[in-house]
Design an enzyme around this catalytic site. Structure first.
Site, PDB file in Angstrom:
ATOM      1  CD1 TRP A  89      42.925  -9.662   7.150  1.00  0.00           C
ATOM      2  CD2 TRP A  89      40.827  -9.247   7.813  1.00  0.00           C
ATOM      3  NE1 TRP A  89      42.103 -10.594   6.568  1.00  0.00           N
ATOM      4  CE2 TRP A  89      40.806 -10.367   6.953  1.00  0.00           C
ATOM      5  CE3 TRP A  89      39.620  -8.799   8.352  1.00  0.00           C
ATOM      6  CZ2 TRP A  89      39.634 -11.035   6.625  1.00  0.00           C
ATOM      7  CZ3 TRP A  89      38.450  -9.465   8.028  1.00  0.00           C
ATOM      8  CH2 TRP A  89      38.465 -10.577   7.176  1.00  0.00           C
ATOM      9  CG  HIS A 120      51.567  -6.208  15.351  1.00  0.00           C
ATOM     10  ND1 HIS A 120      51.705  -4.922  14.883  1.00  0.00           N
ATOM     11  CD2 HIS A 120      51.672  -7.023  14.273  1.00  0.00           C
ATOM     12  CE1 HIS A 120      51.881  -4.975  13.565  1.00  0.00           C
ATOM     13  NE2 HIS A 120      51.864  -6.231  13.182  1.00  0.00           N
ATOM     14  CD  GLU A 141      54.980  -8.701  11.726  1.00  0.00           C
ATOM     15  OE1 GLU A 141      54.210  -9.015  10.823  1.00  0.00           O
ATOM     16  OE2 GLU A 141      54.693  -7.845  12.580  1.00  0.00           O
TER      17      GLU A 141
END
Ligand code: 13P
Length: 215
Positions: free
Chosen positions: A9, A77, A142
């Site tokens: 999220w 991330h 990613e």
């Protein structure tokens, strides 16, 4: 073959009430829910089926996360790398995660500049070095430029993602996910390859119908 779908999220939703509401609507045993750290406790109180994930592993709250029932931790991330988190810090958090029996999801990915200047493999090689051999870990490829909020809004070509994941697989033993602008209309383009064992989903994970149609 089982595919792991992870709802990251990121900084959403804005309020605790919305977070609890979204968790209630998307609670499913095949969906890992990763709320912002400050909503973890309240989300943990409503999910009955979804495994819980944390978006980071702050060293000072690792035990607290464990006690809340967190199973997965996202590390490295690009949002964190962009505020200065280094491969050294990520390596430290990774060994902490493994020592506490969390399942780490390590994010790796090149920026647009790194891709354009032919440095993609060099960057990925460096980022993936932190993975200890023989550990039970997921690696999410990613590409930073493919992330809907921080990138170009363009997703990676699935054939290229597959090639990149094969390259990463030649370097370390892990399970591999793809992340970056994944949506219900394109997820199958990635998950049809057996080398891609799941997806890390950002923006689309905030829409209950959309994310539930992906699992
Ligand atoms: P999007 O799915 O919004 O591109 O986000 C990807 C991401 O950063 C998940 O970790």
């Amino acid at each position: 073959m089982y595919k792991l779908i992870v709802a990251n999220w990121k900084n959403n939703p804005a309020t605790e009430e919305e977070a609890v509401n979204l968790a209630g609507k998307t609670d499913h045993e095949n969906l890992v829910i990763c709320p912002p750290l400050h909503f973890l406790k309240s989300v943990a109180g409503v999910v009955k089926k979804s495994p819980l994930g944390a978006q980071d592993l702050p060293e000072s709250s690792a035990v607290e996360l464990k006690n809340l029932g967190v199973k997965y931790v996202i590390l490295g991330h690009s949002d964190r790398r962009s505020i200065g988190e280094t491969n050294e810090t990520i390596a430290r958090k990774l060994s902490l995660a493994l020592s506490l029996d969390f399942i780490p999801i390590l994010c790796v990915g090149e920026t647009w500049e790194e891709k354009q200047s032919g440095r993609k493999e060099e960057v990925l090689r460096e980022q993936i070095k932190v993975v200890p051999s023989g550990s039970n870990i997921y690696v999410a490829y990613e590409p930073v430029w493919a992330i809907s909020t921080s990138g170009s809004g363009q997703r990676d070509n699935p054939v290229e993602s597959l090639e990149t994941i094969k390259f990463l697989k030649s370097l370390v033993q892990a399970h591999f996910l793809y992340g970056g602008s994944v949506a219900s209309k394109n997820i199958g383009d990635y998950l049809k390859y057996e080398e891609i064992e799941g997806a890390l989903v950002g923006g689309a994970s905030l829409m209950p119908e959309e994310i539930l149609s992906m699992i």
